[in-house]
Design an enzyme around this catalytic site. Structure first.
Site, PDB file in Angstrom:
ATOM      1  N   VAL A 155       4.222 -30.254  -2.804  1.00  0.00           N
ATOM      2  CA  VAL A 155       4.546 -29.270  -1.771  1.00  0.00           C
ATOM      3  C   VAL A 155       6.042 -29.005  -1.849  1.00  0.00           C
ATOM      4  O   VAL A 155       6.855 -29.887  -1.554  1.00  0.00           O
ATOM      5  CB  VAL A 155       4.167 -29.779  -0.366  1.00  0.00           C
ATOM      6  CG1 VAL A 155       4.543 -28.747   0.696  1.00  0.00           C
ATOM      7  CG2 VAL A 155       2.683 -30.094  -0.300  1.00  0.00           C
ATOM      8  N   CYS A 156       6.412 -27.804  -2.272  1.00  0.00           N
ATOM      9  CA  CYS A 156       7.821 -27.466  -2.460  1.00  0.00           C
ATOM     10  C   CYS A 156       8.401 -26.906  -1.167  1.00  0.00           C
ATOM     11  O   CYS A 156       8.123 -25.768  -0.785  1.00  0.00           O
ATOM     12  CB  CYS A 156       7.975 -26.438  -3.578  1.00  0.00           C
ATOM     13  SG  CYS A 156       7.612 -27.100  -5.204  1.00  0.00           S
ATOM     14  N   LEU A 157       9.211 -27.725  -0.507  1.00  0.00           N
ATOM     15  CA  LEU A 157       9.847 -27.325   0.740  1.00  0.00           C
ATOM     16  C   LEU A 157      11.215 -27.984   0.831  1.00  0.00           C
ATOM     17  O   LEU A 157      11.354 -29.186   0.544  1.00  0.00           O
ATOM     18  CB  LEU A 157       9.011 -27.771   1.941  1.00  0.00           C
ATOM     19  CG  LEU A 157       7.980 -26.806   2.516  1.00  0.00           C
ATOM     20  CD1 LEU A 157       7.235 -27.483   3.650  1.00  0.00           C
ATOM     21  CD2 LEU A 157       8.631 -25.523   3.020  1.00  0.00           C
TER      22      LEU A 157
END
Length: 445
Positions: free
Chosen positions: A92-94
């Site tokens: 999850v790219c955050l």
């Protein structure tokens, strides 16, 4: 992990579990609270609408100084990338998680917590997810605009297939070919999901998925039918410029097949609900604790109605079965159902309250909270207390001017009229009035 960190995680979980947010649910490993599961409901009016997206969250020893580790589980066994920021492998790219370089002020801070993480993930499920890709600002050509539409089309398809259908087929023991088998821990794997994903997904949220599926069934079917007119069966998905290798959303459209599988799930849930009656009678015969508990709750509610001289409600057990309640609502003056006689079935499971009641109206009612299949959408304040369920059922039926929220308005046609033009609203009221009058004719006939 310090006791203070454990207390903070416990508090954050409790806040989410008791909040009014209908889009987020959490569960955790009772033997180790650091291991959490979460489901995020795909936001309305986006390609992710009413999909159930599951995530595994692990809090490290340095929490809250450092963010938790988050992994997407709704990936079709590691083969489907649902967003530029939600990778097929689960990443999850955050910036809030430290997995993506964001602007100043977007990094993690100890003032943030689990809820802010889940809300940030939910924000990735936007109406145009293509714009989450770095470099989107330069995407202005005709081909870019076409890509955006094609991307949304395949996300809609895979949301239904992977985020709705697959977990429910696992929960209900339905094989991909449509045959059925008993669902066991060993069999929580199907041809479309990995053993890891199947084993970690679903169990705490099986009941949530089933109840919401009954609410949103008509919306799913409408989406399937409308999208089927736009694409040819078996036509391949188009890859986006940012998709590559094993980190893509690959596949083909097959809406007729999705329609068949949705209908089968609906039938299977109906059969399961009917089985609750027989299981309940057996539980009563065996004097199981939950049978005694529900019998006592029923008797207390009946006494409560008599004590308060509530003549708008009549409550009975069907065949003296504490797991099947018959509620008759007599529409009170100044309410939308004034003068009506609305008969309602409340089906309860022997696993109550872990499995929540399923409530059906026996009369057609063009009401925003009643699905075309007769399923009532309502929200009790205390899920373990049947009095609160009764009160919430009545409140949902009597609500005269509900706020606009597609997550709680489960009759698409009625909702379209209610929130349409003034003439549409008048038509809604006329249609509902006719249904109310017909309820009296049916009751007295």
């Amino acid at each position: 992990m310090s006791d203070q960190a454990v207390l903070r995680i416990s508090r954050e979980l409790s806040q989410i579990q008791h909040a009014a947010d209908l889009s987020i649910a959490v569960d955790y490993d009772e033997s180790d609270i650091r291991h959490v599961r979460a489901v995020i409901l795909g936001p309305p009016e986006t390609p992710y609408q009413f999909g159930f997206f599951e995530f595994a969250i692990k809090f490290g020893k340095e929490y809250p100084a450092r963010p938790p580790d988050v992994r997407a589980l709704t990936t079709n066994g590691g083969s489907c990338r649902f967003s530029p920021n939600l990778y097929a492998g689960g990443k999850v790219c955050l910036s809030i998680l430290g997995t993506w370089s964001g602007d100043r002020g977007e990094e993690w801070s100890s003032a943030q917590g689990l809820e802010s993480v889940l809300i940030s993930i939910q924000s990735l499920m936007s109406s145009n997810p293509y714009e989450n890709e770095p470099g989107f600002d330069d995407a202005k050509s005709a081909s870019d605009k076409l890509n955006m539409e094609q991307y949304k089309c395949k996300i809609r398809h895979e949301t239904i297939r992977i985020a709705v259908i697959q977990p429910l087929e696992i929960a209900l023991g339905i094989l991909p070919d449509g045959t059925e088998k008993p669902a066991t821990n060993r069999d929580l794997k199907d041809d479309d999901s990995s053993e890891d994903e199947a084993a970690t997904s679903g169990t705490p949220f099986f009941d949530l998925r089933k109840r919401r599926f009954l609410w949103y069934y008509e919306s799913y079917m409408q989406l399937v039918e409308s999208e089927a007119r736009l694409v040819q069966p078996k036509s391949q998905f188009q890859w986006m410029p940012f998709e590559h290798g094993n980190n893509a959303m690959d596949g083909h459209f097959n809406y007729p097949e999705l329609k068949r599988r949705l209908a089968l799930i609906r039938d299977r849930i109906s059969k399961e609900t009917e089985k609750w009656k027989l299981q309940g009678l057996q539980a009563k015969k065996d004097e199981i604790g939950i049978a005694v508990n529900l019998q006592r709750q029923f008797e207390q509610i009946v006494e409560n109605l008599k004590h308060h001289k509530n003549y708008s409600l009549d409550l009975n057990l069907v065949d003296e079965n504490p797991f099947l309640w018959r509620l008759t609502y007599f529409g009170r003056p100044t309410t939308p159902l004034e003068g009506g006689i609305i008969k309602i079935r409340i089906h309860l499971s022997t696993q109550f309250p872990r499995e929540q009641p399923r409530v059906f109206l026996d009369v057609p009612l063009s009401h925003v909270r009643v699905s075309p299949q007769g399923v009532l959408c309502y929200f009790p304040k205390k899920t373990e207390d049947m009095l609160h369920h009764i009160e919430a059922i009545v409140a949902a039926l009597e609500e005269d001017d509900p706020p606009y929220d597609p997550r709680t308005t489960v009759n698409p046609e009625a909702s379209k009229l209610f929130w349409g033009s003034p003439d549409d609203r008048k038509k809604y009221k006329r249609t509902l009035r006719k249904d109310v009058e017909r309820s009296v004719e049916d009751a007295l006939g």
